[in-house]
Motif scaffolding. Structure first.
Motif, mmCIF file in Angstrom:
data_model
loop_
_atom_site.group_PDB
_atom_site.id
_atom_site.type_symbol
_atom_site.label_atom_id
_atom_site.label_comp_id
_atom_site.label_asym_id
_atom_site.label_seq_id
_atom_site.Cartn_x
_atom_site.Cartn_y
_atom_site.Cartn_z
ATOM 1 N N ILE A 191 -2.737 -5.708 -7.434
ATOM 2 C CA ILE A 191 -3.106 -5.119 -6.142
ATOM 3 C C ILE A 191 -2.244 -5.737 -5.023
ATOM 4 O O ILE A 191 -1.827 -5.041 -4.094
ATOM 5 N N VAL A 192 -1.945 -7.033 -5.126
ATOM 6 C CA VAL A 192 -1.028 -7.664 -4.168
ATOM 7 C C VAL A 192 0.336 -6.980 -4.235
ATOM 8 O O VAL A 192 0.948 -6.650 -3.208
ATOM 9 N N GLU A 193 0.811 -6.753 -5.463
ATOM 10 C CA GLU A 193 2.108 -6.090 -5.642
ATOM 11 C C GLU A 193 2.064 -4.660 -5.106
ATOM 12 O O GLU A 193 3.011 -4.195 -4.459
ATOM 13 N N MET A 194 0.948 -3.952 -5.348
ATOM 14 C CA MET A 194 0.802 -2.591 -4.853
ATOM 15 C C MET A 194 0.875 -2.568 -3.329
ATOM 16 O O MET A 194 1.594 -1.742 -2.733
ATOM 17 N N ALA A 195 0.156 -3.484 -2.678
ATOM 18 C CA ALA A 195 0.161 -3.547 -1.212
ATOM 19 C C ALA A 195 1.570 -3.840 -0.697
ATOM 20 O O ALA A 195 2.053 -3.203 0.249
ATOM 21 N N SER A 196 2.252 -4.783 -1.333
ATOM 22 C CA SER A 196 3.608 -5.152 -0.920
ATOM 23 C C SER A 196 4.567 -3.975 -1.068
ATOM 24 O O SER A 196 5.357 -3.684 -0.166
ATOM 25 N N GLU A 248 -4.126 -7.462 4.977
ATOM 26 C CA GLU A 248 -5.054 -6.447 5.481
ATOM 27 C C GLU A 248 -5.113 -5.239 4.542
ATOM 28 O O GLU A 248 -6.189 -4.740 4.225
ATOM 29 N N LEU A 249 -3.941 -4.783 4.074
ATOM 30 C CA LEU A 249 -3.913 -3.655 3.157
ATOM 31 C C LEU A 249 -4.534 -4.022 1.818
ATOM 32 O O LEU A 249 -5.262 -3.220 1.209
ATOM 33 N N TYR A 250 -4.293 -5.238 1.349
ATOM 34 C CA TYR A 250 -4.887 -5.719 0.091
ATOM 35 C C TYR A 250 -6.411 -5.648 0.162
ATOM 36 O O TYR A 250 -7.072 -5.169 -0.762
ATOM 37 N N VAL A 301 -8.303 -3.744 2.008
ATOM 38 C CA VAL A 301 -8.777 -2.354 2.014
ATOM 39 C C VAL A 301 -8.743 -1.777 0.597
ATOM 40 O O VAL A 301 -9.677 -1.083 0.173
ATOM 41 N N ILE A 302 -7.678 -2.060 -0.152
ATOM 42 C CA ILE A 302 -7.587 -1.561 -1.536
ATOM 43 C C ILE A 302 -8.704 -2.156 -2.388
ATOM 44 O O ILE A 302 -9.352 -1.457 -3.175
ATOM 45 N N ILE A 303 -8.961 -3.463 -2.227
ATOM 46 C CA ILE A 303 -10.041 -4.122 -2.976
ATOM 47 C C ILE A 303 -11.391 -3.489 -2.642
ATOM 48 O O ILE A 303 -12.211 -3.194 -3.530
ATOM 49 N N ASP A 304 -11.645 -3.256 -1.333
ATOM 50 C CA ASP A 304 -12.913 -2.632 -0.916
ATOM 51 C C ASP A 304 -13.035 -1.220 -1.486
ATOM 52 O O ASP A 304 -14.142 -0.789 -1.865
ATOM 53 N N HIS A 305 -11.922 -0.489 -1.546
ATOM 54 C CA HIS A 305 -11.915 0.864 -2.092
ATOM 55 C C HIS A 305 -12.283 0.845 -3.580
ATOM 56 O O HIS A 305 -13.103 1.656 -4.045
ATOM 57 N N ILE A 306 -11.718 -0.075 -4.319
ATOM 58 C CA ILE A 306 -12.033 -0.208 -5.755
ATOM 59 C C ILE A 306 -13.490 -0.608 -5.942
ATOM 60 O O ILE A 306 -14.192 -0.079 -6.817
ATOM 61 N N LYS A 307 -13.953 -1.528 -5.112
ATOM 62 C CA LYS A 307 -15.351 -1.982 -5.180
ATOM 63 C C LYS A 307 -16.310 -0.812 -4.973
ATOM 64 O O LYS A 307 -17.302 -0.664 -5.707
ATOM 65 N N LEU A 308 -16.003 0.054 -4.004
ATOM 66 C CA LEU A 308 -16.875 1.187 -3.698
ATOM 67 C C LEU A 308 -16.806 2.284 -4.753
ATOM 68 O O LEU A 308 -17.844 2.782 -5.212
ATOM 69 N N LYS A 309 -15.579 2.656 -5.152
ATOM 70 C CA LYS A 309 -15.392 3.852 -5.977
ATOM 71 C C LYS A 309 -15.455 3.581 -7.480
ATOM 72 O O LYS A 309 -15.764 4.491 -8.258
ATOM 73 N N LEU A 310 -15.170 2.358 -7.917
ATOM 74 C CA LEU A 310 -15.085 2.100 -9.363
ATOM 75 C C LEU A 310 -15.985 0.956 -9.835
ATOM 76 O O LEU A 310 -16.307 0.879 -11.027
ATOM 77 N N ILE A 331 -4.759 2.762 8.274
ATOM 78 C CA ILE A 331 -5.324 1.447 7.959
ATOM 79 C C ILE A 331 -4.747 0.373 8.861
ATOM 80 O O ILE A 331 -5.463 -0.498 9.376
ATOM 81 N N LEU A 332 -3.434 0.452 9.097
ATOM 82 C CA LEU A 332 -2.750 -0.593 9.874
ATOM 83 C C LEU A 332 -2.746 -0.319 11.372
ATOM 84 O O LEU A 332 -2.092 -1.016 12.136
ATOM 85 N N GLY A 333 -3.457 0.723 11.789
ATOM 86 C CA GLY A 333 -3.573 1.009 13.213
ATOM 87 C C GLY A 333 -2.400 1.748 13.785
ATOM 88 O O GLY A 333 -2.129 1.673 14.981
ATOM 89 N N GLY A 334 -1.639 2.476 12.930
ATOM 90 C CA GLY A 334 -0.495 3.247 13.423
ATOM 91 C C GLY A 334 0.792 2.469 13.292
ATOM 92 O O GLY A 334 0.809 1.260 13.119
ATOM 93 N N LYS A 335 1.908 3.193 13.392
ATOM 94 C CA LYS A 335 3.238 2.604 13.194
ATOM 95 C C LYS A 335 3.530 1.499 14.203
ATOM 96 O O LYS A 335 4.094 0.476 13.870
ATOM 97 N N LYS A 336 3.127 1.704 15.448
ATOM 98 C CA LYS A 336 3.521 0.766 16.501
ATOM 99 C C LYS A 336 2.901 -0.611 16.291
ATOM 100 O O LYS A 336 3.441 -1.610 16.707
ATOM 101 N N ASN A 337 1.737 -0.642 15.641
ATOM 102 C CA ASN A 337 1.047 -1.905 15.478
ATOM 103 C C ASN A 337 1.198 -2.484 14.077
ATOM 104 O O ASN A 337 0.571 -3.482 13.743
ATOM 105 N N ALA A 338 2.024 -1.844 13.260
ATOM 106 C CA ALA A 338 2.064 -2.206 11.842
ATOM 107 C C ALA A 338 2.529 -3.619 11.578
ATOM 108 O O ALA A 338 2.195 -4.198 10.574
ATOM 109 N N ASN A 339 3.281 -4.221 12.466
ATOM 110 C CA ASN A 339 3.809 -5.550 12.191
ATOM 111 C C ASN A 339 3.444 -6.573 13.263
ATOM 112 O O ASN A 339 4.029 -7.634 13.345
ATOM 113 N N LYS A 340 2.504 -6.223 14.096
ATOM 114 C CA LYS A 340 2.148 -7.155 15.173
ATOM 115 C C LYS A 340 1.143 -8.174 14.664
ATOM 116 O O LYS A 340 0.408 -7.921 13.750
#
Length: 672
Positions: free
Chosen positions: A594-599, A614-616, A618-627, A663-672
């Motif tokens: 999942i770390v590799e997937m996020a990267s 942050e993306l990691y 969200v993916i973990i929470d998604h798996i927890k909810l759906k699977l 998830i990351l709040g849009g392109k402008k905020n993606a790396n702040k």
């Protein structure tokens, strides 16, 4: 991205180089001297002239050259550095690259090594009376932990963009030297499409007041985040003219025409297993559950794809006639898939680690052998020397590593064991094999083994694949499959273009197609609602046996012709019993993947890596909810983790670019 038309004024200017400095006229007369021993290609010379004209005549200093992979961008950069040094009296040049592979390549061209010529010497850029200036273009390579003193002492400073990031100690120190301890300089931003990362853009803006000239170069001007580059494109030299000029190889795509004859069902939770064949009543229903990526990831069809690639590789070896060493380049989705392919090559095809090189973020610095001087050889170093006679490796497996800047002309076959969602990344991978092995008129091809289920037709239109003919799987092709004069389809009257809908063969609802019609802004805004509505199959159907009826050889020209010939199927070994993992091992494996997937998602979609955590989550929470039915990884059973690992590619597919942006709040905020 729009191309600036320099018009007839530029064509007239080329006849006498009027309105430029005397030194510039002398430089251009020397550069265009037909008696020069080593000349630039026609398009390289045109690129340099366009840069000079735009700067000295039009007063523009933020320029972009869109030059096809294999088109010789390094020589163009070298010529521009020489012109700025000789004619504009500029003494410092910063060459920024996106990764270590590009840095290694440019270091060989600009760093003077005993017994080897720099790019300035190879092309004799300076007239005789200015030859002494070559000695002032010594190069300094910015490296982590190295002293920044070389920034002051050297004429050319070469480095990975991260070496001037404020987010690390070395970068902050290097940036301070450029801002406060040097005079004005020029920036060469190689592989400029990588600039969407916010810190990358921030650094370029911070350096603006010290930058008297900036030149961006790229083969793929589309940024991964969809935004245009902020420089002005004054030249576009793409695949079509490069093929016409004989600069690059022709691309020929091979696709198997295969059908499933057996499926194996497994329920990880209940342990139920069964096999169905095409004769069973439930076969069609079972076949409908097969996902496209299974055609390249399930063991049996994957081995057949590898077998097809190895046959193409044998053909390319015969064409080489021991003049060079062809390379087979395999691209996988993740590190675990890369390791699995390496194991299959070893067990099923008798190709061990002495022949196969795996290059991933984790393995790049691993020792894979020894250098002639007895020093350890890393995977990354081995990758830069591939294709040389006498080197051991002939197959390289890459996971998001060997993309732009990795130039190994002997790459003769590419096997795609992944689907491309990013147009930029897809073109980058194919670009690794476009550079001709030997310059001249000799016809050369790049053979790409693809699968029709991956739906890469858009990519073959982009790269101008030379054609499709289906060939016998046992057939050994000679040179008749190399187009004598490659033709690229060009759109002459776009107003007459109509869209022909694809035929519909089944009544299943295509949710992906529906989602594509939803505006990206709406997807980004409602990303959580969309992810929460996703459903995953808990049952696992594996393609356990296929039959290849033919292989299509794709030749895309004006007629877009395709021939299909019958062929024999390929026998592959049955899948061996897999190693059993403990629950603790599976937990760690899932977290790592999942770390590799996020990267990889951040990299492929053009975001920086600062939001990986942050993306990691969200993916973990998604798996927890759906699977996992709301449970944590430590609370679920071993079989449930195995089920998620089986579904990882399906999970990844749901994290599209608009979803990640949301998830990351849009392109402008993606790396702040």
């Amino acid at each position: 991205m729009k191309l600036t038309d320099l018009g007839q004024d530029y064509e007239l200017w080329k006849t006498d180089f009027h309105s430029v400095k005397d030194e510039t006229r002398r430089f251009l007369e020397h550069l265009t001297d037909k008696k020069k021993e080593t000349k630039l290609w026609k398009h390289q010379l045109d690129a340099v002239l366009r840069v000079v004209y735009s700067y000295e005549v039009l007063g523009k200093n933020n320029l972009l050259l869109n030059i096809v992979t294999g088109g010789g961008k390094t020589a163009i950069i070298g010529a521009c550095v020489a012109w700025l040094k000789m004619c504009q009296k500029l003494d410092k040049f910063l060459i920024l690259v996106p990764n270590l592979i590009v840095k290694d390549r440019l270091q060989r061209d600009f760093l003077v090594v005993s017994g080897e010529k720099s790019v300035f010497q190879k092309f004799d850029f300076f007239p005789q009376e200015f030859k002494h200036l070559e000695n002032e273009l010594n190069a300094h390579v910015m490296e982590e932990g190295a002293s920044p003193q070389g920034i002051i002492e050297s004429g050319i400073i070469l480095g990975n963009i991260h070496q001037v990031y404020e987010s690390n100690t070395s970068g902050k120190r290097n940036l301070d030297f450029f801002l406060n301890k040097t005079g004005d300089f020029a920036i060469f931003n190689d592989e400029a499409h990588n600039t969407p990362a916010m810190e990358y853009t921030k650094v370029l803006k911070m350096l603006t007041h010290k930058t008297v000239f900036r030149l961006d170069t790229t083969a793929t001007p589309e940024r991964a985040d969809g935004k245009p580059l902020d420089s002005e494109m004054i030249m576009e030299y793409g695949i079509a003219p490069a093929l016409d000029d004989g600069i690059i190889k022709s691309v020929v795509v091979y696709q198997p025409d295969a059908k499933i004859v057996e499926l194996t069902y497994t329920n990880k939770i209940t342990g139920e297993k069964k096999k169905v064949t095409e004769l069973d009543k439930e076969f069609k229903e079972a076949e409908a559950n097969v996902k496209p990526f299974q055609w390249i990831m399930d063991s049996e069809p994957m081995k057949k794809q590898i077998s097809i690639a190895l046959k193409r590789f044998d053909e390319q070896k015969r064409r080489a006639k021991d003049r060079y060493k062809p390379i087979l380049f395999m691209v996988t989705m993740g590190i675990e898939e890369g390791k699995r392919v390496r194991d299959v090559l070893n067990k099923d095809f008798n190709l061990g680690r002495d022949k196969v090189l795996l290059v991933t973020e984790d393995t790049a610095e691993e020792q894979v052998g020894w250098k002639p001087d007895g020093e350890p050889l890393t995977a990354r170093e081995a990758a830069t020397n591939l294709g040389k006679l006498g080197t051991p490796f002939e197959i390289v497996i890459s996971v998001m590593m060997l993309r732009e800047g990795w130039d190994v002309p002997p790459v003769s076959v590419i096997l795609l064991l992944r689907k491309f969602c990013s147009q930029v990344y897809g073109q980058q991978v194919i670009g690794r094999g476009l550079r001709k092995i030997r310059e001249g008129d000799e016809r050369q091809i790049l053979a790409v083994v693809d699968h029709p289920k991956l739906q890469h037709d858009w990519l073959w239109r982009k790269v101008g694949a030379s054609g499709v003919r289906t060939v016998d799987t046992e057939d050994v092709l000679g040179d008749e499959d190399i187009p004598v004069t490659p033709k690229i389809q060009r759109l002459v009257r776009p107003e007459n273009l109509i869209e022909i809908p694809a035929p519909e063969y089944e009544t299943k609802i295509d949710f992906d197609a529906i989602l594509k019609k939803v505006p990206k802004k709406e997807i980004s805004k409602n990303w959580k609602q969309i992810l929460d509505s996703v459903k995953y199959d808990r049952d696992k159907w594996i393609i356990s046996k296929t039959k290849i009826e033919s292989i299509r050889k794709l030749i895309v020209d004006k007629k877009r012709r395709m021939e299909i010939l019958s062929g024999e199927d390929i026998d592959v070994k049955a899948e061996e019993q897999k190693r059993e993992f403990s629950k603790e091992e599976l937990e760690e494996l899932l977290k790592e993947q999942i770390v590799e997937m996020a990267s990889n998602l951040l990299l492929e979609y053009g975001f920086g890596g600062l939001k990986k955590g942050e993306l990691y989550n969200v993916i973990i929470d998604h798996i927890k909810l759906k699977l996992f039915n709301g449970k944590t990884i430590s609370e679920v059973k071993k079989e449930e983790i195995e089920m998620v690992l089986d579904n990882l590619e399906e999970i990844r597919k749901n994290f599209t670019q608009p979803i990640v942006e949301g998830i990351l709040g849009g392109k402008k905020n993606a790396n702040k």
